[in-house]
Design an enzyme around this catalytic site. Structure first.
Site, PDB file in Angstrom:
ATOM      1  N   CYS A   1       0.887  -1.161   0.000  1.00  0.00           N
ATOM      2  CA  CYS A   1       0.000   0.000   0.000  1.00  0.00           C
ATOM      3  C   CYS A   1       0.919   1.204   0.000  1.00  0.00           C
ATOM      4  CB  CYS A   1      -0.919   0.015   1.221  1.00  0.00           C
ATOM      5  SG  CYS A   1      -2.004   1.462   1.254  1.00  0.00           S
TER       6      CYS A   1
ATOM      7  N   CYS B   1      -0.288   4.431   2.442  1.00  0.00           N
ATOM      8  CA  CYS B   1      -0.472   4.254   3.891  1.00  0.00           C
ATOM      9  C   CYS B   1      -0.193   2.792   4.212  1.00  0.00           C
ATOM     10  CB  CYS B   1      -1.843   4.713   4.350  1.00  0.00           C
ATOM     11  SG  CYS B   1      -3.239   3.930   3.524  1.00  0.00           S
ATOM     12  N   SER B   2      -1.187   2.071   4.697  1.00  0.00           N
ATOM     13  CA  SER B   2      -0.953   0.646   4.967  1.00  0.00           C
ATOM     14  C   SER B   2      -2.270  -0.118   4.938  1.00  0.00           C
ATOM     15  CB  SER B   2      -0.249   0.446   6.313  1.00  0.00           C
ATOM     16  OG  SER B   2      -0.970   1.073   7.357  1.00  0.00           O
ATOM     17  N   CYS B   3      -3.052   0.099   3.887  1.00  0.00           N
ATOM     18  CA  CYS B   3      -4.311  -0.641   3.739  1.00  0.00           C
ATOM     19  C   CYS B   3      -4.005  -2.141   3.716  1.00  0.00           C
ATOM     20  CB  CYS B   3      -5.019  -0.216   2.454  1.00  0.00           C
ATOM     21  SG  CYS B   3      -5.555   1.512   2.464  1.00  0.00           S
TER      22      CYS B   3
END
Length: 223
Positions: free
Chosen positions: A117, A120-122
């Site tokens: 991602c 961000c950090s989906c």
């Protein structure tokens, strides 16, 4: 083979926050409870860290491992998983926030898939638990796109030079899960035994599924 490919949906990535964060009210309640328990000496901060580590690396990813093992064992389910992952995963009882829109991509001898991602950090919580620290780090998010082979090598994963690497960019709308290649020598294995070969990292794509020789004998595989 074509060059490494990077797949994303630009319109989905116009966000400036981490979509894996719990709702703010829930996060505040958790923090307040944690602080109270520590203050009263009822729980050791190290125990909380150990609990988070367990959920991140063991409990959460076991859901995804069961999905993969079922796909390896049932061709009809595998086809369903690859065509409508959200419904197929939900049918196994794994649904919820951060997993509403799932896409499963299959590793083959010709194609190796890697998930990142970039903004961000989906991450697909229902099948993978909490995202690991390195997945959220800026170096991984940048280098997974710029130098995926280099990233794979750092995880000890060697991919044939003729194999195409596809990098999938998870977003606030879509979460990806890698279906690893089923290791040879697992004919006749039960789904429970097969799931022991499937790690969180394999379902992100930075590693391959474990080899049978690396999970011990039948008793250990069933544990």
């Amino acid at each position: 083979m074509t060059a490494n490919q990077h797949h994303h949906h630009d319109h989905d990535h116009d966000h400036d926050h981490d979509h894996t964060d719990p709702p703010s009210e829930l996060a505040l309640r958790i923090k307040a409870l944690e602080s109270l328990l520590i203050e009263k000496g009822l729980v050791d901060p190290a125990a909380i860290d150990a609990l988070i580590e367990t959920y991140e690396t063991k409990v959460g990813p076991r859901n995804g491992a069961k999905v993969v093992a079922h796909a390896w064992s049932d061709p009809a389910f595998k086809q369903w998983l690859l065509t409508d992952a959200t419904a197929a995963i939900a049918a196994m009882g794994y649904r919820g926030r951060q997993g509403e829109h799932m896409i499963v991509v299959e590793n083959t001898p010709e194609i190796h898939n890697l998930v990142v991602c970039t903004l961000c950090s989906c991450y697909p919580w229902p099948v993978l638990g909490l995202p690991p620290v390195w997945y959220k780090s800026a170096p991984y998010r940048a280098r997974a796109v710029a130098d995926p082979r280099g990233v794979l090598k750092e995880f000890g994963t060697e991919v044939d030079e003729r194999t195409e690497i596809r990098v999938w960019d998870s977003t606030s709308e879509v979460r990806y899960l890698v279906l690893p290649e089923r290791p040879e020598g697992t004919e006749g294995w039960s789904e429970e035994e097969l799931s022991a070969l499937v790690t969180r990292n394999a379902m992100i794509g930075v590693e391959k599924a474990k080899l049978p020789k690396n999970v011990g004998g039948t008793d250990e595989r069933r544990a």
